[in-house]
Every structure is written in C-alpha cells, then in structure tokens.
Design an enzyme around this catalytic site. Structure first.
Site, PDB file in Angstrom:
ATOM      1  CG  HIS A  83      -2.101  -0.840   1.109  1.00  0.00           C
ATOM      2  ND1 HIS A  83      -3.279  -0.415   0.543  1.00  0.00           N
ATOM      3  CD2 HIS A  83      -2.292  -2.120   1.467  1.00  0.00           C
ATOM      4  CE1 HIS A  83      -4.148  -1.406   0.568  1.00  0.00           C
ATOM      5  NE2 HIS A  83      -3.572  -2.462   1.127  1.00  0.00           N
ATOM      6  CE  LYS A  99      -7.058  13.830  -0.142  1.00  0.00           C
ATOM      7  NZ  LYS A  99      -6.841  12.651  -0.963  1.00  0.00           N
ATOM      8  NE  ARG A 100      -5.226  10.120   9.900  1.00  0.00           N
ATOM      9  CZ  ARG A 100      -4.904   9.108  10.709  1.00  0.00           C
ATOM     10  NH1 ARG A 100      -5.590   7.987  10.686  1.00  0.00           N
ATOM     11  NH2 ARG A 100      -3.906   9.233  11.560  1.00  0.00           N
ATOM     12  CE  LYS A 132      -3.482  10.893   2.873  1.00  0.00           C
ATOM     13  NZ  LYS A 132      -4.230  10.201   1.782  1.00  0.00           N
ATOM     14  CB  THR A 186     -10.188   4.838  -1.922  1.00  0.00           C
ATOM     15  OG1 THR A 186      -9.899   5.206  -0.569  1.00  0.00           O
ATOM     16  CG2 THR A 186      -9.420   3.596  -2.302  1.00  0.00           C
ATOM     17  CE  LYS A 202     -14.027   6.237   0.073  1.00  0.00           C
ATOM     18  NZ  LYS A 202     -13.428   6.594   1.382  1.00  0.00           N
TER      19      LYS A 202
END
Ligand SMILES: *Cc1c(COP(=O)(O)O)cnc(C)c1O
Length: 807
Positions: A356, A544-545, A550, A652, A656
């Site tokens: 991952h 998101k986290r 990110k 992911t 969505k």
C-alpha cells in the site's frame, strides 16, 4: 425479508417486546435501535442458514482477508439499503411513532481503521459478498477504535473512541471458537525417529476470542460472509484469586490488563511505523488466531492437508499480517507434521500480499531481538526462510553476489517485512498502475527480477453501493430513472448516462441535486459546529488524513493567495466559494497537527473579515469518519487530490468524489492517472510535477526551494505571512512549517507546484462559471466511475490472485 410494512411492524413489535422487556413508550432510542438490529440480524442468520445449505453442497475455495483495520462505518443504514427495505422500514416506524433517523444516530461508526487502507478492506467485504466470493475478514476487536477528533482553539484534541460503550448489536461473541495464542518462552528441540521436533515451552498463553459480524451485500444473492474480529483475554477467569486473597491487588489486576492491552486500542498511525512492541504483539495476535481457526475448520471439512492451497486463500492487507507466512509454516510443520519443502509450497501457493505504500517511514522493519523474544519459534522459521532464500539466490545468480543481501529478509539486526511478504507469497500487488510501476521499477526492482511474474497491479475501488447508491439517494434515483436499476449490480452500466450529456433537463437535475446535497451538509455543519455556510457557493473539498505528502498546505496557500487578491480587488472572484477541510492527524505527528491549527487560524481570519466573507469561507469539519464522508462526498464540486506525484499509492477518496460528480483537481498520482484516462483531459484538471520529475529532482538534489520563494512575489508574501504576526492568535506555531519549506528544502515540492496549482485552479473557476459545461463534465465523471467500483477490483483479485471464478 419483509415484503410489506404491516408484516415488518408486527415482527418489529414482537422483537421489541421480547428483547427489551418493556413497552414501546418506555423504550429509549437505543432500545428501539437495538431491537431493529436484532430483528435484521435474525433475518440474516436465516438467509445464511439457507445459503450455507445450498452452497455447502458444492465445495468452494474460501478467501480470508487479513487486515489490521476494517473501517466499516455504520451498518444499519447500509444494510437497510442493501435489503431494499429502507423505505418500508422508515414508513413502518413512522406508524409506530419512531423516527428512523434517530435510530440511525444510535449506531457507532465502527472506526477500526485509520483511513484508506481500512476503508478498502470494508469495501472489499461488501464486494466479495456481492460477487459470491466466500471471503471473510479477519482482524482485531479493538476496544477503542481510532480516536475522536475535537477542535479546541483550533488545535486537534483526541478523545478515546468508546464505540462499544452500549454494546454493538451486530456482533456475536463466539467463545467456543476461541484460539490460544502463545508468546515468549523457549523452544526445545528433540530428535526422535530421524525427525526434529520443536517444542515451545514456558510460553505465555493468551486466549483469542472471536466476535463475528455478518456481511450482507446488495440483495445478497449468494453466501453471507463473515467479519471475524479477535479479542484478547486471559486464559483463566482473569483474576488471580490467590494473589488477590493475599492482598496483592495490583499484581492480580495487572496481569489481566497486560493481556487485554493486546486488543485494547488501534494504533492511530497513518503511513508510519513507530516500531512498538505492543504493535508487533497485535500483529501476531490476529495472525495466529485467524490461522488457528482456519486450520481447525479446514480439518473439520475432511480435506487433505496437502490440498490446503487449493481450498484456502490467505490475503494479507499490507505487511501488518506478514507473520502469516512463518505462522502457517509453523502450523503445517509443527502441528501437521509436514516437511519443510511441502509446507513452503503450500504456504506460498495460498498466500498473497497487497503493498500500500512506498513511503520509507511506513515500511515495516522489526528488530530481530524483539521478534525472537516475543515469538521464538516464529523467529527460527524466519531465519530458516532467509537462509534458504539466500542460498537459492546465490545459486541462481552467481554473477550477482550482492543480490541476496539486497533482497534478504533479515538485514543487519532488522526483519524486513515487505521482503518476507514478497518471498512468501505467490502474488504481490500494487493498488494503482503508477504505484505498481514504481514498485517494479524503483522499490522492489531486484525482487521483481528474481520473481518476474509475482508483482502485478490491482487498481483499488470503492463500494459504489455505499458511496453512491446509499450516500446519494437523490442522484441514485435520477440515475435509476434514466438507465434503470441494473447499475447497482454492474457499475459499468453507469456508462449509459453518457447519452444524457446534451439533455439539458438532465443536466439541470444534476445541478439541482448537487445543491440539495450541499443543503444537507450545511445543515449538519450548522448543527455540529455552529458555522453558517452558503449552499449556493462552490464547494472545494479536501477530506483525508492530514499528512505532509497529501499537501493540505498547498491548498492553504491557494486560499491565502485568493484572500490576498480579494483584499486588493473586491471583484477578483466571480462566484462565492466554500473551502472545506477535514481529516485526523496522528497524535504524535506534530507537523500535521500544526497544519490543522493553520487551517483553523486562516478560517478565523477569513470568516471574520467582512471584506471577503460573502465571497469566501473556510471550514475545518471536526472528526472526519465514514459517516461524515457519506455526507461530504455528495456535496462537493471540486475534489482536491493534490499529493506530491509518486507518493499516494492510489487514493480512494478520489473515486468516491468522482462517483458523486465532483471534478478532480489533482496531480498525476495514484489512481488520478486512471481517472484522467477514464474521463479525458477535458473533464479533469491536472497540474504539477510528474512522478519521474519528482524522482529526478530527488536523485540529483537539483531542487532549491529558495529559488521559488525569491522568484514568486505571491509566494514570498504568503510565506512571510506565516511567520510575521499575520495570524493574531498564535505565537511561533507556524515556524516549523516555514522551516520545512525553506530550511529543509520543501521535501514535498509545495513551492515548486504552487504556481501550476494556482493557475489550474483559476481555470477551473472559469469553467465552473459555465454551468452547463461544468455539469456535463460532472456527468462524464459519474458515467465513467464504474471501473472504480470495488466489484471490479474484487473480480480481478478473484480471477488473477485467488484463482476463483466469479460472475
Ligand atoms: C475513503 C476514506 C479515506 C481515504 O481517503 P483518501 O482521499 O484516499 O486519502 C479516508 N478516511 C475515510 C473515512 C474514508 O472514507
């Protein structure tokens, strides 16, 4: 199930009286929720009994999905939708003067995961059930899930997530299926009849007790699967009465606590491995318990142990379950009496592994001393796997003597878990095309050369039934009216929506539904946080986290820049905008927590400023979890997917958003690359460095963040604002962020990508002002999102990894 309202009402009233022992009027919302779940669970058990009868006639391969995390969210609303009785139940309850919404609020959002990895496991459970794969989850019954996030003065505060405080009616404790897990102790070696026997002595036994949760998918036409979560308990009643009677209370209780610590809490770490002993104990715990119970039921089915790999697939979700490999070896040799070679063949043929992440801080490496001390027999087996592997590689590649060292499992004083997982599995998959290419080309090049057919790609997916059908009721109805209901079974059918791209009434409906979903979110934000948002503004969302890679910071800089421009020129923007952030930071991750504070300080500044607050507004939503996601994804216009290229394995959240008609603003990273291929360049906004460029800069050390700072006056102004008293309520809080960019050379290329990001954003705003074009793009995104259903992913796993045929 129930076919009409009246039969539901009658069954519900009976169940309520039986289970709660009071009248409906006396019942609390919890009682009413509880009775409803018991009733549905009973129906599911009935289905299960029938389907088991039917399906056990034909022997089928069983898949066990081992994951430290299952972020399942709420089950009740999803199961009501999957059973297609949501409206019937809602109306029946209205007759009984009960509001279903209140009952849904009673259920805990089971947060047994950190983020994407845990949510993926939950989506896979749904899709395995739907696709008729006999696939079961195997994980840990944490007493406390991921912490709840509260905001205090703009800082994140963590509150324990006591999700079991009222009990969890979906689960069933199965003490008769318990397994004993053995830690520590010594291994005695005996030589009897030409055979070595390994006897584990003086170990500490811990009882693993399973809790089972039924997995019920859409109309569940097939077998009903099981999610099995293991809880750690003392072997005895828990209290050493002898110690207790002697007055040594603390010692008597401390043993019990020490044991229970193993399944006490989920580690709140995302993409980071802190190397704690308790974490390693947790990993062995659910591996040994799961495999113990698998082998027990396998033997009950009267199958020959030699055929194990034909009937059982063990899938490990990241290296957290890599101890499956030596543990299965141990069971096959020490308990079943097989020789090494046969045990190894069975182990490799039954095991498969999903990688991952490529972030070095997330790759698990455990100290040899820790592994040997906690699981002495397992360590012996790892050592032997490593020895045989090195020998074999030296023989196969005599001209490359360094190869065996580079790829070995035991490296110095560390056990390299990814190498163990690759060497011990028949399949290793990445989670998006780009990610898999990086695994093959950069991270595991040598192992890929040694095992040329082992690495493969399986692009992630999400449950379109949860994140579109159940979460976006209005849109689902519109879709069904347009193309019929079959898309719920086959997300590929969403393609048919493309014929409506020039149907202006359909496009108007899309716009109307988006606004409606914004209203729904606005109402919740008002209720939870007392903040008023404008449902007629553009919703630009990053949820998101919180993590440096990110790049929430890049988004913050964009907003600061817009704000700076807007102060100078009140007509800078044509339409009002709402910037929405949400996400948890790992409690020990200071940088991420500082980012949360920065977002909130900026929010305070903007939202109070009368010059701009009609045009822009910024909000950080507290406690992002699956339930909040189901509210947010359908309300978004812009999906922010702006990680440094090469760092986000798949993502992911991006899928969505896409399903719900948001348009991606993103880098060519993870599955964004495939989203772009699906929708075409006209329907996505891509910016920034590509993965190869990031790699080249890093290898050549040729990036100088100072140059960007000096070159771009907008950027210089923003960076100065971070540290020069611009935010009134803080002292030097943001200096570490400033330093990470200028003194530590901006590891994630925030400054480098800023300009391209900002310009692309302005283009996107321009596009948004052409509403019919915008919603055409929205439609294309929805229509092409079918390939990102986890049904597609599971079909690929089934056929390409587990060797099962599925429809
Ligand atoms: C989907 C999901 C994630 C993953 O989001 P990414 O944007 O892919 O990082 C994280 N948390 C929750 C609650 C989710 O539902």
């Amino acid at each position: 199930m129930f076919f009409d309202k009246e039969s539901f009402k009658q069954a519900y009233l009976e169940k309520f009286a039986e289970a709660e022992g009071k009248t409906l009027d006396e019942g609390t919302s919890w009682d009413k929720y509880h009775a409803l779940v018991l009733l549905l669970k009973e129906k599911i058990s009935l289905c299960r009994a029938l389907s088991n009868e039917e399906y056990s006639r034909e022997k089928e391969k069983q898949v066990y999905y081992f994951s430290m995390e299952f972020l399942i969210g709420k089950l009740l609303p999803f199961y009501l939708v999957n059973m297609e009785i949501y409206n019937l139940v809602r109306e029946g309850l209205v007759d009984l003067n009960i509001n279903l919404e209140y009952l849904l609020e009673q259920e805990s959002d089971a947060g047994l995961g950190n983020g994407g990895l845990g949510r993926l496991a939950a989506c896979f459970l749904d899709s395995m059930s739907f696709k008729g794969v006999k696939g079961h989850g195997n994980g840990i019954h944490y007493k406390y899930g991921l912490f709840e996030q509260k905001l205090v003065n703009g800082f994140q505060a963590e509150v324990a997530d006591n999700w079991l405080k009222n009990g969890y009616p979906w689960e069933m404790r199965k003490p008769d299926k318990s397994v004993v897990v053995k830690y520590k102790g010594k291994v005695r070696i005996e030589y009897v009849n030409d055979k070595l026997n390994f006897i584990h002595e003086n170990y500490e036994p811990i009882l693993a007790v399973p809790y089972d949760i039924p997995v019920f998918s859409y109309r569940n036409p097939f077998y009903i699967n099981n999610l099995r979560l293991w809880s750690a308990e003392p072997m005895t009643t828990g209290l050493d009465l002898e110690l207790f009677n002697r007055g040594e209370f603390n010692q008597a209780i401390s043993y019990k606590s020490e044991v229970e610590a193993i399944s006490y809490i989920l580690y709140p770490e995302d993409s980071h491995n802190p190397g704690r002993e308790l974490r390693l104990k947790q990993e062995y715990f659910f591996v040994a318990a799961g495999l113990g119970s698998i082998l027990r039921s396998y033997k009950k089915s009267n199958s020959a142990i030699h055929e194990f790999a034909n009937w059982v697939a063990i899938h490990i979700n990241d290296t957290h379950a890599a101890l499956c490999i030596p543990e299965l070896m141990r069971l096959l040799m020490d308990e079943e009496g097989l020789e090494w070679d046969e045990a190894w063949e069975i182990t490799v043929n039954s095991t498969s592994y999903t990688n991952h992440t490529i972030l070095p801080e997330a790759l698990e490496k455990w100290p040899v001393v820790m592994v040997r001390y906690l699981f002495p027999r397992i360590y012996m087996i790892i050592e032997e796997i490593d020895r045989r592997y090195r020998e074999n590689i030296r023989k196969r590649f005599p001209k490359e003597p360094q190869l065996s060292d580079q790829t070995a499992i035991i490296q110095g004083d560390l056990v390299h878990m990814a190498h163990l997982a690759i060497i011990g599995s028949h399949s290793v998959n990445g989670v998006a095309d780009l990610h898999t290419r990086i695994l093959k080309g950069q991270i595991f090049t040598h192992l890929n050369q040694i095992y040329p057919n082992r690495l493969n790609n399986k692009t992630n997916g999400v449950s379109h039934r949860r994140f579109l059908y159940a979460a976006n009721h209005e849109l689902s109805q519109l879709i069904t009216e347009a193309i019929g209901p079959h898309w719920k079974r086959d997300a590929g059918e969403l393609q048919k929506l493309k014929t409506f791209a020039y149907d202006s009434s359909f496009i108007e409906q899309l716009a109307r539904i988006k606004t409606q979903n914004k209203h729904r979110l606005v109402e919740q934000v008002r209720k939870r946080q007392g903040i008023e948002l404008n449902p007629y503004s553009l919703f630009d969302v990053q949820v998101k986290r919180i993590h440096a890679y990110k790049r929430q910071l890049l988004n913050v800089f964009k907003i600061m820049n817009l704000y700076n421009h807007l102060k100078a020129n009140p007509n800078y923007l044509r339409e009002p905008q709402t910037f929405i952030f949400a996400g948890k930071a790992a409690p020990g991750y200071h940088y991420a927590k500082t980012l949360i504070k920065l977002i909130n300080s900026l929010a305070q500044k903007i939202n109070q400023d009368k010059d701009v607050n009609e045009m822009i507004k910024l909000v950080f939503l507290e406690n992002f979890n699956v339930t909040l996601g189901e509210l947010v994804y359908p309300a978004a216009d812009i999906s922010e997917q702006i990680s440094t290229a090469g760092k986000e394995a798949s993502g992911t959240g991006n899928m969505k958003f896409m399903m719900n008609g948001a348009i991606t603003l993103g880098t060519l990273d993870g599955a964004n690359v495939e989203i772009r291929e699906a929708v075409g360049d006209e329907n996505i906004f891509i910016f920034g460095l590509k993965a190869e460029e990031v790699l080249r800069y890093s290898l050549q050390s040729s990036y100088k963040s100072w140059d960007e700072y000096l070159r771009d006056p907008q950027l210089k102004r923003i960076l100065d604002q971070l540290v020069c008293g611009y935010f009134q309520d803080v002292g030097g809080e943001f200096i570490p962020i400033h330093d990470s960019l200028l003194h530590y050379n901006d590891e994630f290329f925030v400054l480098k990508d800023f300009n391209s990001y900002y310009e692309t954003y302005l283009k996107m705003l321009n596009y948004y002002s052409q509403k019919s074009k915008w919603f055409q793009s929205t439609l294309i995104n929805i229509a092409e999102s079918g390939r990102f259903s986890s049904d597609r992913t599971i079909k690929e796993y089934a056929e390409g990894i587990w060797n099962i045929h599925c429809r």
